[in-house]
Design a protein around this motif. Sequence first.
Motif, PDB file in Angstrom:
ATOM      1  N   ASN A 104       1.283  11.605   8.267  1.00 50.10           N
ATOM      2  CA  ASN A 104       2.218  11.287   7.188  1.00 50.10           C
ATOM      3  C   ASN A 104       2.572  12.492   6.327  1.00 50.10           C
ATOM      4  O   ASN A 104       3.714  12.646   5.914  1.00 50.10           O
ATOM      5  CB  ASN A 104       1.661  10.169   6.306  1.00 50.10           C
ATOM      6  CG  ASN A 104       1.706   8.833   7.002  1.00 50.10           C
ATOM      7  OD1 ASN A 104       2.562   8.577   7.834  1.00 50.10           O
ATOM      8  ND2 ASN A 104       0.768   7.970   6.683  1.00 50.10           N
ATOM      9  N   LYS A 125       3.075  15.813   9.460  1.00 55.70           N
ATOM     10  CA  LYS A 125       3.751  15.536  10.741  1.00 55.70           C
ATOM     11  C   LYS A 125       2.970  16.119  11.913  1.00 55.70           C
ATOM     12  O   LYS A 125       3.531  16.542  12.913  1.00 55.70           O
ATOM     13  CB  LYS A 125       5.191  16.065  10.745  1.00 55.70           C
ATOM     14  CG  LYS A 125       6.016  15.591   9.569  1.00 55.70           C
ATOM     15  CD  LYS A 125       6.102  14.085   9.505  1.00 55.70           C
ATOM     16  CE  LYS A 125       6.940  13.635   8.322  1.00 55.70           C
ATOM     17  NZ  LYS A 125       6.429  12.487   7.634  1.00 55.70           N
ATOM     18  N   TRP A 130       1.119   6.576  12.366  1.00 56.30           N
ATOM     19  CA  TRP A 130       1.988   6.171  11.256  1.00 56.30           C
ATOM     20  C   TRP A 130       1.278   5.289  10.264  1.00 56.30           C
ATOM     21  O   TRP A 130       1.555   5.325   9.074  1.00 56.30           O
ATOM     22  CB  TRP A 130       3.223   5.462  11.793  1.00 56.30           C
ATOM     23  CG  TRP A 130       4.265   6.408  12.271  1.00 56.30           C
ATOM     24  CD1 TRP A 130       4.058   7.550  12.997  1.00 56.30           C
ATOM     25  CD2 TRP A 130       5.664   6.334  12.056  1.00 56.30           C
ATOM     26  NE1 TRP A 130       5.237   8.178  13.259  1.00 56.30           N
ATOM     27  CE2 TRP A 130       6.248   7.441  12.689  1.00 56.30           C
ATOM     28  CE3 TRP A 130       6.472   5.428  11.412  1.00 56.30           C
ATOM     29  CZ2 TRP A 130       7.619   7.665  12.670  1.00 56.30           C
ATOM     30  CZ3 TRP A 130       7.837   5.653  11.400  1.00 56.30           C
ATOM     31  CH2 TRP A 130       8.397   6.768  12.023  1.00 56.30           C
ATOM     32  N   THR A 146       0.196  12.022  19.715  1.00 55.86           N
ATOM     33  CA  THR A 146       1.271  11.464  18.907  1.00 55.86           C
ATOM     34  C   THR A 146       0.878  11.437  17.436  1.00 55.86           C
ATOM     35  O   THR A 146      -0.249  11.765  17.084  1.00 55.86           O
ATOM     36  CB  THR A 146       1.624  10.039  19.412  1.00 55.86           C
ATOM     37  OG1 THR A 146       2.795   9.591  18.756  1.00 55.86           O
ATOM     38  CG2 THR A 146       0.483   9.075  19.199  1.00 55.86           C
ATOM     39  N   THR A 147       1.806  11.024  16.600  1.00 52.19           N
ATOM     40  CA  THR A 147       1.587  10.911  15.167  1.00 52.19           C
ATOM     41  C   THR A 147       1.129   9.495  14.825  1.00 52.19           C
ATOM     42  O   THR A 147       1.724   8.527  15.284  1.00 52.19           O
ATOM     43  CB  THR A 147       2.898  11.220  14.412  1.00 52.19           C
ATOM     44  OG1 THR A 147       3.334  12.517  14.794  1.00 52.19           O
ATOM     45  CG2 THR A 147       2.695  11.179  12.921  1.00 52.19           C
ATOM     46  N   LYS A 155       4.781   5.262  16.000  1.00 50.32           N
ATOM     47  CA  LYS A 155       6.223   5.125  15.832  1.00 50.32           C
ATOM     48  C   LYS A 155       6.746   3.971  16.691  1.00 50.32           C
ATOM     49  O   LYS A 155       6.213   3.707  17.761  1.00 50.32           O
ATOM     50  CB  LYS A 155       6.902   6.431  16.246  1.00 50.32           C
ATOM     51  CG  LYS A 155       8.364   6.495  15.929  1.00 50.32           C
ATOM     52  CD  LYS A 155       8.899   7.867  16.246  1.00 50.32           C
ATOM     53  CE  LYS A 155      10.362   7.956  15.869  1.00 50.32           C
ATOM     54  NZ  LYS A 155      10.885   9.283  16.135  1.00 50.32           N
ATOM     55  N   ALA A 156       7.773   3.308  16.230  1.00 54.30           N
ATOM     56  CA  ALA A 156       8.403   2.172  16.918  1.00 54.30           C
ATOM     57  C   ALA A 156       7.451   0.985  17.033  1.00 54.30           C
ATOM     58  O   ALA A 156       7.530   0.194  17.963  1.00 54.30           O
ATOM     59  CB  ALA A 156       8.927   2.584  18.288  1.00 54.30           C
ATOM     60  N   SER A 157       6.515   0.891  16.090  1.00 57.04           N
ATOM     61  CA  SER A 157       5.555  -0.231  16.030  1.00 57.04           C
ATOM     62  C   SER A 157       4.704  -0.386  17.285  1.00 57.04           C
ATOM     63  O   SER A 157       4.307  -1.480  17.645  1.00 57.04           O
ATOM     64  CB  SER A 157       6.284  -1.539  15.724  1.00 57.04           C
ATOM     65  OG  SER A 157       6.921  -1.448  14.476  1.00 57.04           O
TER      66      SER A 157
END
Length: 88
Positions: free
Chosen positions: A39, A42, A63, A60-61, A73-75
Amino acid sequence: MTTTLIEKEEIEQYKFVPAEVDRTKEFASKLSDALRLGNEFKSKTAMTFMTEDGPKRVETTVWSLTEKYIVLKASVLIPMRSLIDISY
């Protein structure tokens, strides 16, 4: 057992299964750090998790976190009980 690196977009193609050892409590502080890294900076986190097809790894990140899931990302959700390793 060989771990396969996959893209985060591929995660939903796999069925999660619990890891041999539930390390949810052990990973709690690493997950909090991963959330902050994602957050605020990044920065990506590498996570290895267990699926029916064997262990998979994604970079990946993070969230968000819930009590039982890591939210990407994208749930996209990864169950914490399926985690094998976390690094950043």
